[in-house]
Design an enzyme around this catalytic site. Sequence first.
Site, PDB file in Angstrom:
ATOM      1  N   ARG A  36      -6.226  -3.664  16.433  1.00  0.00           N
ATOM      2  CA  ARG A  36      -5.300  -4.486  15.650  1.00  0.00           C
ATOM      3  C   ARG A  36      -5.799  -4.508  14.215  1.00  0.00           C
ATOM      4  O   ARG A  36      -6.934  -4.931  13.955  1.00  0.00           O
ATOM      5  CB  ARG A  36      -5.289  -5.896  16.253  1.00  0.00           C
ATOM      6  CG  ARG A  36      -4.251  -6.865  15.719  1.00  0.00           C
ATOM      7  CD  ARG A  36      -4.225  -8.088  16.617  1.00  0.00           C
ATOM      8  NE  ARG A  36      -3.157  -9.024  16.293  1.00  0.00           N
ATOM      9  CZ  ARG A  36      -3.326 -10.081  15.497  1.00  0.00           C
ATOM     10  NH1 ARG A  36      -4.488 -10.331  14.942  1.00  0.00           N
ATOM     11  NH2 ARG A  36      -2.295 -10.901  15.288  1.00  0.00           N
ATOM     12  N   SER A 104       4.908  -8.556  23.355  1.00  0.00           N
ATOM     13  CA  SER A 104       4.641  -9.982  23.105  1.00  0.00           C
ATOM     14  C   SER A 104       5.895 -10.801  23.319  1.00  0.00           C
ATOM     15  O   SER A 104       6.967 -10.441  22.818  1.00  0.00           O
ATOM     16  CB  SER A 104       4.219 -10.202  21.647  1.00  0.00           C
ATOM     17  OG  SER A 104       2.950  -9.695  21.413  1.00  0.00           O
ATOM     18  N   LYS A 133      -3.629 -16.110  14.639  1.00  0.00           N
ATOM     19  CA  LYS A 133      -2.374 -15.482  14.239  1.00  0.00           C
ATOM     20  C   LYS A 133      -1.780 -16.230  13.058  1.00  0.00           C
ATOM     21  O   LYS A 133      -1.694 -17.455  13.089  1.00  0.00           O
ATOM     22  CB  LYS A 133      -1.407 -15.512  15.426  1.00  0.00           C
ATOM     23  CG  LYS A 133      -0.267 -14.521  15.339  1.00  0.00           C
ATOM     24  CD  LYS A 133       0.514 -14.566  16.643  1.00  0.00           C
ATOM     25  CE  LYS A 133       1.879 -13.940  16.513  1.00  0.00           C
ATOM     26  NZ  LYS A 133       1.863 -12.490  16.547  1.00  0.00           N
TER      27      LYS A 133
HETATM   28  N1  TZP Z   1      -0.330 -13.500  19.821  1.00  0.00           N
HETATM   29  C1  TZP Z   1      -0.095 -14.738  20.262  1.00  0.00           C
HETATM   30  S1  TZP Z   1      -1.411 -15.758  19.947  1.00  0.00           S
HETATM   31  C2  TZP Z   1      -2.304 -14.499  19.238  1.00  0.00           C
HETATM   32  C3  TZP Z   1      -1.551 -13.340  19.249  1.00  0.00           C
HETATM   33  C4  TZP Z   1      -1.971 -12.037  18.704  1.00  0.00           C
HETATM   34  C5  TZP Z   1      -3.682 -14.694  18.673  1.00  0.00           C
HETATM   35  C6  TZP Z   1      -4.689 -14.963  19.737  1.00  0.00           C
HETATM   36  O1  TZP Z   1      -5.964 -15.121  19.189  1.00  0.00           O
HETATM   37  P1  TZP Z   1      -7.030 -16.149  19.785  1.00  0.00           P
HETATM   38  O2  TZP Z   1      -8.151 -16.102  18.760  1.00  0.00           O
HETATM   39  O3  TZP Z   1      -7.496 -15.584  21.109  1.00  0.00           O
HETATM   40  O4  TZP Z   1      -6.378 -17.486  19.875  1.00  0.00           O
END
Ligand code: TZP
Length: 207
Positions: A36, A104, A133
């Site tokens: 990513r 997603s 995010k």
């Molecule tokens: N999609 C939904 S929440 C997220 C993504 C890419 C971020 C998740 O990151 P973390 O640090 O595990 O909460």
Amino acid sequence: MKPLPRLYTFADASFGDPVRLAETLFDAGARIVQVRNKKGTARELLQQVERILSFAPHGAEIIVNDRVDVALIAGAGGVHLGQDDVPPVEARRILGPERMIGMSTHNPGQAAEAEKLPVDYVAVGPIFPTATKENPHPVVGLENLRAICRVIRKPVVAIGGIRLENAVDVLQAGASSVALISDVLSARDIASRVQSWIERLNAFHGG
Ligand code: TZP
Ligand code: MG
């Protein structure tokens, strides 16, 4: 499709060099890594994915975030698509039947739609509040996750705010895998955090 590993990890450029992160994750036992790099160029992402593919262990999956073109050119294991990325039907046309496509989703309606699309797994999140995010969608919560898992037959990957402490709740709600960004990549010792996760997830039976 092979079963998805229960631990779904990320080599996310906002936490360091994705190539080094992927190396650490694989060495520690992770068997799926999504690359990513939201701020990098497509060319930079391609170079990173190609390097990661050069040392990925046999049978490990490298999934490219957002970019089906990069996944195809590099020969990665698949692509992970958001609601605003190219539609899964087109991505499937480009990638063929063998590669993995993940999608997603952020609510039960989107998850039910994804079930009908040519995707291999349905990611659901954020389950809990997350700082990782930018502009996250509203929190999905465990009750919605449970409702989604009841109706979805595809593997459900839970993401967003998941920590060792709440992982069992997520598995009990029916998720087949947990995806972690900050919990793993912010750890002082990423490798030992991955190992703790693998132990915790292997110890979970049923739900
Ligand atoms: N999609 C939904 S929440 C997220 C993504 C890419 C971020 C998740 O990151 P973390 O640090 O595990 O909460
Ligand atoms: Mg995306």
